[in-house]
Enzyme design. Structure first.
Site, short mmCIF file in Angstrom:
data_model
loop_
_atom_site.label_atom_id
_atom_site.label_comp_id
_atom_site.label_asym_id
_atom_site.label_seq_id
_atom_site.Cartn_x
_atom_site.Cartn_y
_atom_site.Cartn_z
N ARG A 1 0.81 -1.24 0.00
CA ARG A 1 0.00 0.00 0.00
C ARG A 1 0.84 1.27 0.00
O ARG A 1 0.36 2.36 0.32
CB ARG A 1 -0.99 0.04 1.16
CG ARG A 1 -1.99 -1.09 1.11
CD ARG A 1 -3.26 -0.73 1.87
NE ARG A 1 -4.24 -1.76 1.71
CZ ARG A 1 -4.32 -2.84 2.47
NH1 ARG A 1 -3.48 -3.00 3.47
NH2 ARG A 1 -5.24 -3.75 2.26
N GLU B 1 -3.56 17.36 -11.02
CA GLU B 1 -4.05 17.75 -12.35
C GLU B 1 -5.57 17.96 -12.40
O GLU B 1 -6.27 17.35 -13.21
CB GLU B 1 -3.60 16.74 -13.42
CG GLU B 1 -3.68 17.35 -14.82
CD GLU B 1 -3.03 16.51 -15.89
OE1 GLU B 1 -1.84 16.18 -15.76
OE2 GLU B 1 -3.72 16.16 -16.86
N ASN C 1 0.59 19.51 -20.78
CA ASN C 1 0.33 18.65 -21.94
C ASN C 1 0.29 19.43 -23.25
O ASN C 1 -0.15 18.91 -24.29
CB ASN C 1 -1.00 17.88 -21.75
CG ASN C 1 -0.92 16.95 -20.56
OD1 ASN C 1 0.06 16.24 -20.40
ND2 ASN C 1 -1.93 16.98 -19.71
N HIS D 1 0.86 17.88 -26.64
CA HIS D 1 0.62 16.44 -26.50
C HIS D 1 -0.67 15.99 -27.20
O HIS D 1 -0.74 14.86 -27.67
CB HIS D 1 0.57 16.05 -25.02
CG HIS D 1 1.92 16.09 -24.35
ND1 HIS D 1 2.69 17.24 -24.27
CD2 HIS D 1 2.65 15.13 -23.74
CE1 HIS D 1 3.82 16.98 -23.64
NE2 HIS D 1 3.83 15.70 -23.31
N HIS E 1 8.83 10.35 -28.25
CA HIS E 1 7.71 11.12 -27.70
C HIS E 1 7.97 12.63 -27.82
O HIS E 1 7.12 13.39 -28.30
CB HIS E 1 7.50 10.69 -26.24
CG HIS E 1 6.49 11.51 -25.53
ND1 HIS E 1 5.15 11.48 -25.83
CD2 HIS E 1 6.63 12.41 -24.52
CE1 HIS E 1 4.50 12.30 -25.04
NE2 HIS E 1 5.38 12.89 -24.23
P1 NAD Z 1 13.28 6.09 -21.65
O1 NAD Z 1 13.14 5.93 -20.20
O2 NAD Z 1 12.77 5.00 -22.52
O3 NAD Z 1 14.78 6.39 -22.01
C1 NAD Z 1 15.16 6.53 -23.36
C2 NAD Z 1 16.33 5.63 -23.71
O4 NAD Z 1 17.53 6.17 -23.14
C3 NAD Z 1 16.22 4.23 -23.12
O5 NAD Z 1 16.74 3.30 -24.03
C4 NAD Z 1 17.10 4.31 -21.88
O6 NAD Z 1 17.58 3.05 -21.44
C5 NAD Z 1 18.21 5.17 -22.38
N1 NAD Z 1 18.98 5.88 -21.37
C6 NAD Z 1 18.57 6.32 -20.16
N2 NAD Z 1 19.55 7.03 -19.57
C7 NAD Z 1 20.59 7.03 -20.43
C8 NAD Z 1 21.88 7.62 -20.39
N3 NAD Z 1 22.26 8.37 -19.37
N4 NAD Z 1 22.71 7.40 -21.44
C9 NAD Z 1 22.30 6.66 -22.52
N5 NAD Z 1 21.09 6.11 -22.61
C10 NAD Z 1 20.24 6.31 -21.57
O7 NAD Z 1 12.54 7.43 -22.16
P2 NAD Z 1 12.43 8.89 -21.53
O8 NAD Z 1 12.34 9.79 -22.70
O9 NAD Z 1 13.43 9.13 -20.48
O10 NAD Z 1 11.02 8.84 -20.81
C11 NAD Z 1 9.83 8.58 -21.52
C12 NAD Z 1 8.82 8.03 -20.56
O11 NAD Z 1 8.57 9.00 -19.56
C13 NAD Z 1 7.49 7.69 -21.20
O12 NAD Z 1 7.09 6.43 -20.74
C14 NAD Z 1 6.56 8.77 -20.68
O13 NAD Z 1 5.23 8.31 -20.55
C15 NAD Z 1 7.17 9.11 -19.36
N6 NAD Z 1 6.89 10.47 -18.87
C16 NAD Z 1 6.42 10.61 -17.63
C17 NAD Z 1 6.16 11.86 -17.13
C18 NAD Z 1 5.67 12.02 -15.74
O14 NAD Z 1 5.31 13.13 -15.36
N7 NAD Z 1 5.68 10.97 -14.95
C19 NAD Z 1 6.40 13.00 -17.92
C20 NAD Z 1 6.92 12.82 -19.20
C21 NAD Z 1 7.15 11.53 -19.68
N1 GLY Z 2 4.26 15.54 -17.93
C1 GLY Z 2 3.08 16.20 -17.50
C2 GLY Z 2 2.92 16.24 -16.02
O1 GLY Z 2 3.75 15.84 -15.25
O2 GLY Z 2 1.89 16.66 -15.58
#
Ligand code: NAD
Ligand code: GLY
Length: 349
Positions: free
Chosen positions: A112, A224, A232, A235, A252
């Site tokens: 939890r 939110e 967003n 987006h 993305h």
């Molecule tokens: P990711 O986590 O897939 O990382 C991208 C690639 O880079 C992966 O292959 C990863 O292994 C690699 N990588 C990570 N660190 C590295 C480094 N230092 N050197 C070389 N390679 C490295 O993608 P991302 O763009 O970091 O994140 C995208 C995700 O984040 C999506 O799932 C999205 O939904 C989420 N997201 C969440 C929020 C939130 O508020 N929680 C906001 C924006 C995006």
């Molecule tokens: N990435 C949008 C948020 O964190 O609300």
């Protein structure tokens, strides 16, 4: 008959975000570092030279958005049960946004809810995903449709990790930086127009400004219910582009970059932004090699795909439109004809 349950206690979920070289840190509890093979191969030994704990475990899940799923969450949870983690134990998310979102989600549901710390390693996760407590995973119905708001106890951002980030991934993070500047912070936008983010000091400053911007938005609207939705920007259009291209052609952040250009064109048509301001945003995105054009094959089908967005109710679509540079409007009252006329300008000629 009614029984009232008085739950008025305010829980303080505040936490610090540190942007600096990682300092040695010891946890007097069981800790699991959740990561993937790529990040572990590049940076785990550095992390382990800084982080110690009463008991320390490493959990790896496969790399990639396609593994942001129930199987990976189960892998994390099973490992926590095997190692007899308890309510005082702690997780560390060590990776990009995929690892951050999944680790946070596993932390939110294990017994939890247990604590977790974010140590983000991509630019996108340093400026956006690690801050604000959105956690989750994907399923067959779409992205991030299962999740929870669960704030980390701390976010430790070390820009050193970005030295190994491929340039396209870096650009995808820049798109989210630009997003924050256009919607909330004109001075930051002007800084970005002249800044060279390839310079490590300038980059650290930009990360700080992006995080400050996001933190102030989250502080106003943690769950939110209002203004946070402005994050967003780009987006609504970007998700359709990702959907049409089957999540294969664009990262993305790249889809969001095109989405911001489309949102700006809509804002120009609605008199919210001048053409010259829209051009400045486009030029800034192009400075970091982000895509700003896209060919829509069928505008009506593009329009219908908006309704798959989880931010849209059945009858209306929510658009986040810039108001000049540094301002933003959240609206579900955009006329279909205006949107279609914007989409037509991206149509096959
Ligand atoms: P990711 O986590 O897939 O990382 C991208 C690639 O880079 C992966 O292959 C990863 O292994 C690699 N990588 C990570 N660190 C590295 C480094 N230092 N050197 C070389 N390679 C490295 O993608 P991302 O763009 O970091 O994140 C995208 C995700 O984040 C999506 O799932 C999205 O939904 C989420 N997201 C969440 C929020 C939130 O508020 N929680 C906001 C924006 C995006
Ligand atoms: N990435 C949008 C948020 O964190 O609300």
């Amino acid at each position: 008959m009614q029984v009232n349950i008085a739950l008025k206690q305010v829980v303080d979920n505040s936490y610090d975000i540190t942007i600096d070289t990682l300092q040695p840190i010891h946890f007097d509890t069981k800790v699991a570092i959740v990561t993937n093979p790529k990040v572990a191969g590049l940076h785990l030994s550095y992390l382990l030279s800084k982080v110690t704990a009463k008991e320390l475990y490493i959990i790896t899940v496969p790399d990639g958005e396609e593994y942001k799923n129930q199987d990976s969450i189960n892998t994390i949870l099973e490992s926590l049960f095997n190692h007899k983690f308890n309510r005082k134990s702690m997780l560390i998310a060590f990776g990009g946004g995929v690892i951050g979102d999944m680790t946070g989600f596993a932390a939110s549901i294990y017994q939890r809810g247990i604590n977790f710390v974010q140590i983000p390693t991509t630019l996108l996760s340093q400026v956006d995903a690690s801050v604000g407590g959105k956690t989750g995973m994907n399923n067959s119905y779409g992205k991030n449709l299962i999740g929870a708001f669960h704030q980390p106890k701390a976010v430790l951002i070390d820009p050193y990790f970005l030295t190994t980030l491929p340039s396209r991934e870096f650009g995808a993070g820049v798109a989210e930086v630009v997003k924050m500047a256009v919607t909330f912070n004109k001075e930051f936008f002007e800084f970005l127009e002249t800044a060279d983010l390839n310079n490590p000091d300038v980059l650290q400053d930009a990360i700080k400004q992006a995080v400050q911007t996001k933190a102030s938005v989250v502080a106003q609207d943690e769950k939110e219910q209002g203004i946070r939705a402005a994050l967003n920007y780009g987006h609504t259009f970007g998700h359709v582009i990702e959907n049409e291209t089957k999540y294969k052609k664009y990262l993305h952040g790249e889809a969001v970059a095109i989405g911001m250009v489309m949102a700006n064109d809509t804002a120009v048509k609605m008199g919210l932004m001048s053409e010259s301001e829209a051009l400045r945003v486009k030029k800034l995105l192009e400075k970091y090699s982000l895509p700003t054009s896209y060919t829509i094959i069928e505008t009506n089908s593009f329009y219908e795909t908006f309704f798959l967005d989880k931010k849209s109710s059945d009858a209306s679509i929510t658009f986040i439109l810039p108001v000049g540079i540094g301002g933003v409007k959240i609206t579900d009252a955009c006329e279909k004809s205006i949107i279609l006329s914007v989409l037509d300008t991206f149509g096959a000629k």
